[in-house]
Design a protein around this motif. Structure first.
Motif, PDB file in Angstrom:
ATOM      1  N   THR A 399      19.657  44.489  29.239  1.00 23.20           N
ATOM      2  CA  THR A 399      18.864  45.724  29.271  1.00 23.20           C
ATOM      3  C   THR A 399      19.047  46.503  30.564  1.00 23.20           C
ATOM      4  N   ALA A 400      19.200  45.797  31.693  1.00 24.84           N
ATOM      5  CA  ALA A 400      19.372  46.508  32.976  1.00 24.84           C
ATOM      6  C   ALA A 400      20.646  47.319  32.964  1.00 24.84           C
ATOM      7  N   ARG A 433      15.124  62.868  38.342  1.00 24.93           N
ATOM      8  CA  ARG A 433      14.448  61.666  37.839  1.00 24.93           C
ATOM      9  C   ARG A 433      15.453  60.578  37.499  1.00 24.93           C
ATOM     10  N   SER A 434      16.565  60.973  36.833  1.00 27.57           N
ATOM     11  CA  SER A 434      17.595  59.986  36.509  1.00 27.57           C
ATOM     12  C   SER A 434      18.191  59.399  37.779  1.00 27.57           C
ATOM     13  N   TYR A 435      18.412  60.246  38.789  1.00 28.15           N
ATOM     14  CA  TYR A 435      18.995  59.774  40.047  1.00 28.15           C
ATOM     15  C   TYR A 435      18.066  58.770  40.733  1.00 28.15           C
ATOM     16  N   ILE A 436      16.757  59.076  40.778  1.00 32.44           N
ATOM     17  CA  ILE A 436      15.789  58.156  41.384  1.00 32.44           C
ATOM     18  C   ILE A 436      15.743  56.846  40.584  1.00 32.44           C
ATOM     19  N   LEU A 439      18.657  54.747  41.506  1.00 30.79           N
ATOM     20  CA  LEU A 439      18.468  54.103  42.813  1.00 30.79           C
ATOM     21  C   LEU A 439      17.515  52.919  42.710  1.00 30.79           C
ATOM     22  N   ASN A 440      16.471  53.034  41.889  1.00 31.70           N
ATOM     23  CA  ASN A 440      15.516  51.935  41.744  1.00 31.70           C
ATOM     24  C   ASN A 440      16.148  50.722  41.084  1.00 31.70           C
ATOM     25  N   ILE A 447      11.380  53.436  44.754  1.00 31.88           N
ATOM     26  CA  ILE A 447      11.209  54.804  45.238  1.00 31.88           C
ATOM     27  C   ILE A 447      10.412  55.581  44.189  1.00 31.88           C
ATOM     28  N   THR A 448       9.319  56.196  44.621  1.00 29.97           N
ATOM     29  CA  THR A 448       8.461  56.974  43.722  1.00 29.97           C
ATOM     30  C   THR A 448       8.709  58.463  43.957  1.00 29.97           C
ATOM     31  N   LEU A 449       8.946  59.183  42.879  1.00 25.64           N
ATOM     32  CA  LEU A 449       9.127  60.639  42.960  1.00 25.64           C
ATOM     33  C   LEU A 449       7.792  61.304  42.661  1.00 25.64           C
TER      34      LEU A 449
END
Length: 570
Positions: A399-400, A433-436, A439-440, A447-449
């Motif tokens: 899944t990851a 959002r996809s980029y954050i 990164l997570n 990282i919270t947006l």
């Protein structure tokens, strides 16, 4: 021929300038001088009144502080509430000690006096501080249930025969029990020094509707003038009142100290009597005659000089028509011709800037088109390859990996998608959002947006990939070195026709030296796409005046703000 026509017109213009405006100059100059002199005198008088009102307010505050000090003195409690009045030795000892303390308070100002009028007749009198209440009753100054001021009080208990005093009398309450009255005194000459000095800086002093005094040598106010002044000053802290008093024009300025019914008044009639106007008119008349003669003598040379400068401007315009944009005119003097020359130089400079900007825009568009063509060649192959990898990962329940490939696919579609180099903030936000999220998945911290966006901004068009470099810089410089959970805040709002997009991190911020370098166009440690790319794109899309702003945010971290015009020029 053209030069001759222009010369005749210049002669006519100068003749009109001499014949008409200079005849009015005397009146304008005289009125201007009177106005300036009036403002100067009024400002000086207001400063003097403010100084005196401040002094009176300070004296009143001193009285209030002495009242507070006496009421809060522990020795007063001991004497009036706890000491056995039958033990006269103890009472006298307490009075002696209190007198010493209260006499030290009197050193706060020259001539200051403090009196306590005790209701208890068992308290012996001790001059000049402790007295029996009967003495105060004979003077009709009992504080009663409130406070009372009196001006010109003779103060005969302290100084028989008397210096005029300002007296403040109030009830003395200890532990909710009345024990007598407190009286604080100060010589009138100390409370109202300017009134007794007689230097003209203060004319009258009123308390309510009562006149306390007027400066020595001054002219008193008539009854109607005084009544009108008091009505005008009612409820006003300061003001100016021009008034006729017994056939004489007077200019009365007043000011009140805060929390007081005192009114300080200065009469500026003598100072505002028009001094200097007659001499100004004489000088102006002489100046008209001399200026007229001088102008007629120099008019020919001035006209020739002006014509020569105009011809230079005309020749320079011809060079522009032939394509020579390196031309420049020397600006001489500070008149209309030099203004035209300056406007011409600015126009040529602006043309050069626009040509350079158009060239830069064309280069950026060409580069973008080339990159788009290169990306389109392999875009379908990349999508198919990612879908194949994603399918294999799903079959193995990874899944990851599936989530990573899904986010990567969204990012690639946004980056390689068709368009004119612009996108809605809503689309850019989806990419962020996809980029954050990517990164997570990559890091072991989260990282919270934080999105603080005006909903009306979501459909606004901005240059594509404008925000992502700022988010990437925030990650590399503020979050990745710490390796801990963090927040990146994205803001969008409208202000005065400008759309402001801001990205903030909560890291350690930027040193002052580095901040100055970055503001000048340098990149921090050379990492990322950075602000330089954003500067070029803003300049290409909207003009060189649109630039990003970077600063250390209040409370920590770095804040980058990008202005976007809501209605850009085509």
């Amino acid at each position: 021929m053209k030069g001759s026509i222009f010369s005749r017109r210049m002669v006519l213009v100068y003749t009109l300038i001499v014949a008409i405006p200079l005849s009015i100059t005397i009146l304008i100059g005289t009125e201007r001088f009177r106005s300036l002199e009036y403002r100067r005198i009024i400002a000086a008088a207001e400063a003097d009144l403010a100084e005196y009102a401040s002094h009176a307010a300070g004296c009143i505050d001193l009285f209030m502080r002495i009242e507070s000090a006496v009421s809060g003195n522990r020795g007063m409690d001991d004497l009036f509430l706890f000491t056995d009045k039958s033990d006269m030795a103890a009472v006298i000892f307490q009075i002696w000690d209190l007198c010493g303390e209260l006499e030290r308070l009197q050193f706060a100002s020259p001539g200051l006096g403090i009196r306590i009028f005790a209701d208890d007749d068992l308290i012996p009198e001790r001059w000049p501080v402790f007295f029996h209440q009967e003495r105060l009753r004979r003077l009709s100054l009992s504080g009663g249930s409130g406070q009372r001021w009196r001006y010109g009080y003779p103060g005969e208990i302290l100084q028989p025969g008397g210096t005029a005093m300002v007296s403040y009398t109030t009830e003395l309450i200890l532990r909710k029990r009345r024990i007598g009255d407190l009286q604080v005194l100060m010589p009138m000459a100390e409370f109202f020094p300017l009134l007794y000095r007689g230097d003209g800086r203060l004319s009258f002093v009123f308390s309510g509707a009562s006149a306390l005094g007027e400066a020595p040598g001054g002219e008193s106010l008539g009854g109607p003038a005084r009544d009108r002044l008091l009505r005008a000053a009612l409820g006003q802290e300061r003001g100016v009142l021009p008034i006729q008093d017994r056939g004489k024009k007077r200019y009365l300025l007043w000011q009140r100290p805060p929390n007081s019914d005192l009114l300080f008044v200065r009469d500026c009639a003598g100072e505002l009597g028009g001094a200097g106007i007659r001499s100004l008119r004489t000088a102006a008349g002489i100046g008209v005659v001399l200026s007229t003669a001088l102008l007629f003598f120099i008019i020919r040379s001035v006209t020739r000089r002006l014509m020569g400068r105009l011809y230079r401007i005309m020749n320079s315009m011809g060079e522009i028509r032939r394509g020579n944009l390196d031309i420049s005119i020397t600006e001489e003097g500070h008149d209309e011709i030099s203004g035209i020359a300056g406007a011409f130089n600015n126009m040529v400079s602006r043309i050069r800037e626009l040509i350079a900007q158009i060239t830069l825009e064309q280069r950026l568009v060409t580069e973008t088109e080339l990159k788009a063509m290169q990306n389109q060649i392999n875009s379908h192959f990349l999508y198919n390859a990612l879908e194949t990898i994603k399918m294999q990962a799903e079959l193995r329940s990874e899944t990851a990996i599936v989530e990573s490939i899904t986010l990567l696919g969204k990012m690639l579609r946004y980056c390689l998608g068709s368009g004119q180099g612009r996108a809605a903030i809503r689309e850019e936000l989806g990419y962020i959002r996809s980029y954050i999220g990517f990164l997570n998945i990559r890091n072991d911290y989260r990282i919270t947006l934080k999105e603080t966006l005006d909903p009306s901004c979501l459909d606004c068009q901005i240059p594509k990939m404008l925000i992502q470099p700022l988010v990437e810089n925030a990650f590399h410089h503020a979050i990745e070195p710490e390796g801990e959970d963090a927040v990146i805040e994205l803001l969008a709002e409208r202000k005065n026709g400008v759309l402001w997009i801001s990205v903030r991190d909560y890291g350690p911020g930027i040193k002052a030296a580095e901040l100055g370098a970055i503001a000048g166009g340098a990149e921090k440690n050379g990492n990322g796409i950075g602000l330089s790319n954003i500067r070029h794109r803003l300049s290409a899309f909207y003009g060189p005046q649109w630039k990003p702003h970077i600063e250390n945010a209040a409370g920590g971290g770095t804040l980058v703000r990008i202005p976007i015009p809501e209605h850009p020029q085509p």
